[in-house]
Design a protein around this motif. Structure first.
Motif, short mmCIF file in Angstrom:
data_model
loop_
_atom_site.label_atom_id
_atom_site.label_comp_id
_atom_site.label_asym_id
_atom_site.label_seq_id
_atom_site.Cartn_x
_atom_site.Cartn_y
_atom_site.Cartn_z
N MET A 214 21.75 11.08 -73.18
CA MET A 214 20.60 11.98 -73.21
C MET A 214 19.96 12.07 -74.60
O MET A 214 18.74 12.17 -74.72
N GLU A 215 20.78 12.07 -75.63
CA GLU A 215 20.24 12.14 -76.99
C GLU A 215 19.34 10.94 -77.27
O GLU A 215 18.28 11.08 -77.89
N ASN A 216 19.76 9.76 -76.78
CA ASN A 216 18.94 8.56 -76.99
C ASN A 216 17.60 8.68 -76.27
O ASN A 216 16.57 8.22 -76.77
N ALA A 217 17.63 9.28 -75.06
CA ALA A 217 16.39 9.47 -74.32
C ALA A 217 15.44 10.38 -75.10
O ALA A 217 14.23 10.10 -75.18
N CYS A 218 15.97 11.44 -75.70
CA CYS A 218 15.13 12.35 -76.49
C CYS A 218 14.60 11.67 -77.74
O CYS A 218 13.43 11.84 -78.12
N ASN A 219 15.45 10.87 -78.39
CA ASN A 219 15.01 10.12 -79.57
C ASN A 219 13.91 9.13 -79.21
O ASN A 219 12.98 8.89 -79.98
N CYS A 220 14.03 8.53 -78.03
CA CYS A 220 13.03 7.58 -77.55
C CYS A 220 11.68 8.29 -77.36
O CYS A 220 10.63 7.75 -77.73
#
Length: 603
Positions: A214-220
């Motif tokens: 999920m963190e990667n999705a937000c960073n994206c």
């Protein structure tokens, strides 16, 4: 005799009236208009499509590729996909690449991936050359079939035809690799794509979410904004879903501000996502405020999101009131709405009302496993275990793990070892990889003093290679997430955390706390009273008490069901410190305030 002017046709009714005249055929323009008109494609029935088909054959218009393709589309949109396939097979010589692509698309969207792939393979052998739309149509079928090998073959063919760099093909490829679990390949494609649009970014965000990152999705999402790409409704819905999973209220509120600035606040999907995000972050007031601000009162998704939010937070009365209001305003409930309403009836002990709503579903909504599980849970919570078992035995569908699991939970709460043993062994067969069922049965045996049988269940579990998932808890402090596991001493402020734990122990004992050591059985190593004080949620609670402002709510997430002893401690701490504690475990939300919990001690 003068020939009357041929009328324009805009609907199926016009077509029927025209056929009653002396005209032997419609013009090409009229046929095209008729086949593409929204009245026909969205509201006609199979009989209308068959009549148009007959007219095309009679007038020898079927060999025209455009009309042939539109007829196949019409059959598919009328729910007659088999007839669309048959029409294609019998008149394949009339088809161009658009026809092939159209049928592949319909097969893929109808969850028939193997047939879509077979048709694409036939196209490669003997059909026209595929175009970018063809590749974009077949790649979702590769993903649904779970076949990255086939996807790689399609990828290679796209390179051969020089369309792999097309933005739509590249997005479909990244989506396929993500859904097949090949995230590294999806990332390579994404990084090599020079013309990334919002669709490409959305696909990558969804890839991270499907990989549980999920963190990667937000960073994206943030990287997309930095590159100057304007988010669309899918972008906002996706990032809000990720933040809901993270239970990150602060970041979610920041995205809400951006939603308002970009004019998406009135969008149905985004509005419903905001409600769900706030609810899953433990802020029911913000969720309801978002619901009240929604402009579209006919949106069943928004109503369902708010009803679900109330249900997850244990506000059963609000669920019933909002559901009744929804019905009065003429909004038709859907499958998910009824799941939340029945669950609320279960948690509030409203058995008669629950059965009333359950029987009101038909014929508009067909009850599924989730609804039956709610009914079993409802009867189980009311202590009517035998009735719950009879209800399962008379179900018209095969009971799945959710149904039997609801009954097993009731057996645990009402100490019915005989029925619990029977139900648990059914669950061992249905979901052999779920260690939780073994742990529950073992604990039930131990509670009844049958320790040898409890150990035997544990040995059986371990012999199959199963291990209980390690419990861990998260807490956000000043926009940073901290993770705790049982007996955790890795934190920089470990000394202060354990000092607070000692203080909590003294304070709750002064309030009459007595440890319930049955919950120490939940983990093999934890058999002593003292050990329960180092459960991950208590460590997170202690850290929250020493780190957050005195008036701020303490929001904790846990990956497993919280134990009963920790639940008791949380209630007492909320009263002693006059703090609101919001705990989201694997089952539901617990809102502790003034010594009580929103779940009414049943979860």
């Amino acid at each position: 005799m003068r020939t009357p002017k041929t009328p324009a046709l805009s609907s199926i009714d016009s077509f029927h009236r025209h056929r009653c005249t002396t005209y032997p055929a419609l013009t090409f323009t009229q046929l095209t208009t008729l086949l593409t008109n929204s009245t026909v494609t969205q509201a006609s029935n199979p009989r209308h499509a068959t009549q148009i088909h007959s007219h095309l054959i009679t007038t020898n218009s079927l060999p025209i590729p455009l009309l042939h393709t539109q007829l196949i589309n019409l059959y598919a949109k009328c729910g007659q996909l088999e007839q669309a396939v048959l029409t294609f097979r019998t008149t394949q010589h009339c088809s161009n690449v658009v026809t092939w692509t159209s049928l592949i698309t319909h097969l893929s969207h109808s969850h028939r991936p193997l047939e879509a792939l077979s048709l694409f393979a036939q196209l490669k052998r003997s059909g026209p050359s595929p175009n970018p739309h063809t590749f974009s149509a077949v790649l979702p079928a590769c993903a649904e079939a779970g076949s990255p090998a086939t996807g790689r073959q399609v990828h290679a063919l796209a390179h051969k035809h020089g369309v792999a760099s097309d933005v739509y093909v590249a997005s479909a490829l990244a989506d396929m690799y993500s859904k097949c679990g090949c995230l590294d390949e999806a990332m390579k494609l994404f990084d090599s794509c020079s013309d990334r649009d919002v669709v490409t970014w959305n696909v990558m965000m969804m890839g991270w979410i499907e990989s549980d990152r999920m963190e990667n999705a937000c960073n994206c999402f943030r990287a997309m904004i930095r590159e100057g790409i304007s988010p669309d409704e899918a972008s906002f819905s996706t990032v809000l879903h990720a933040l809901a999973r993270l239970a990150s209220w602060g970041q979610g509120a920041a995205i809400h501000t951006l939603v308002v600035k970009t004019g998406f606040a009135s969008n149905r999907c985004v509005g419903s996502s905001l409600i769900s995000m706030y609810a899953k972050c433990g802020s029911l007031d913000d969720a309801y405020r978002s619901f009240e601000e929604a402009e579209d009162r006919t949106n069943v998704v928004a109503w369902t999101a708010m009803i679900t939010a109330f249900q997850q937070h244990g506000h059963g009365d609000d669920v019933i009131q909002l559901f009744e209001q929804m019905l009065r305003e003429g909004v038709e409930p859907d499958y998910i709405t009824f799941v939340s309403v029945l669950s609320a009836c279960s948690h509030n002990g409203l058995v008669d009302q629950g059965f009333k709503y359950f029987y009101s579903m038909s014929p508009k909504v067909t009850p599924g496993s989730e609804h039956y599980a709610c009914m079993v849970d409802m009867l189980g919570r009311a202590g009517r275990l035998d009735e719950a078992k009879r209800f399962i035995d008379t179900m018209p569908i095969r009971p799945d793990s959710s149904v039997w699991g609801a009954l097993l939970g009731a057996c645990r709460n009402y100490r019915n070892l005989e029925l619990g043993d029977e139900v648990a062994r059914r669950l061992f067969e249905i979901e052999p990889d779920n260690a939780g069922n073994y742990v529950l049965l073992s604990n039930m045996y131990a509670y009844h003093g049958r320790l040898e049988e409890a150990k035997e269940v544990r040995r059986t579990m371990e012999s199959t290679g199963l291990r209980k998932e390690t419990g861990c808890s998260w807490i956000d402090v000043w926009n940073e997430t901290y993770v705790f596991t049982v007996h955790d001493r890795s934190h920089d402020e470990t000394e202060q955390i354990y000092e607070m734990l000692g203080r909590l122990k003294e304070l709750v004992k002064a309030k009459g706390y007595a440890p319930d050591t049955q919950f120490a059985i939940n983990d093999v190593e934890e058999h002593k009273e003292q050990s329960m004080w180092y459960h991950s949620e208590r460590l997170a609670l202690s850290f929250g008490l020493i780190s957050l402002p005195v008036n701020a709510p303490i929001r904790i997430k846990k990956n497993l069901r919280t134990c009963g002893d920790c639940h008791t401690v949380m209630k007492l701490v909320s009263e002693i410190f006059r703090r609101k504690i919001i705990l989201r475990d694997a089952n539901r939300f617990h809102q502790f305030a003034d010594g009580s919990c929103s779940c009414k001690d049943y979860w």
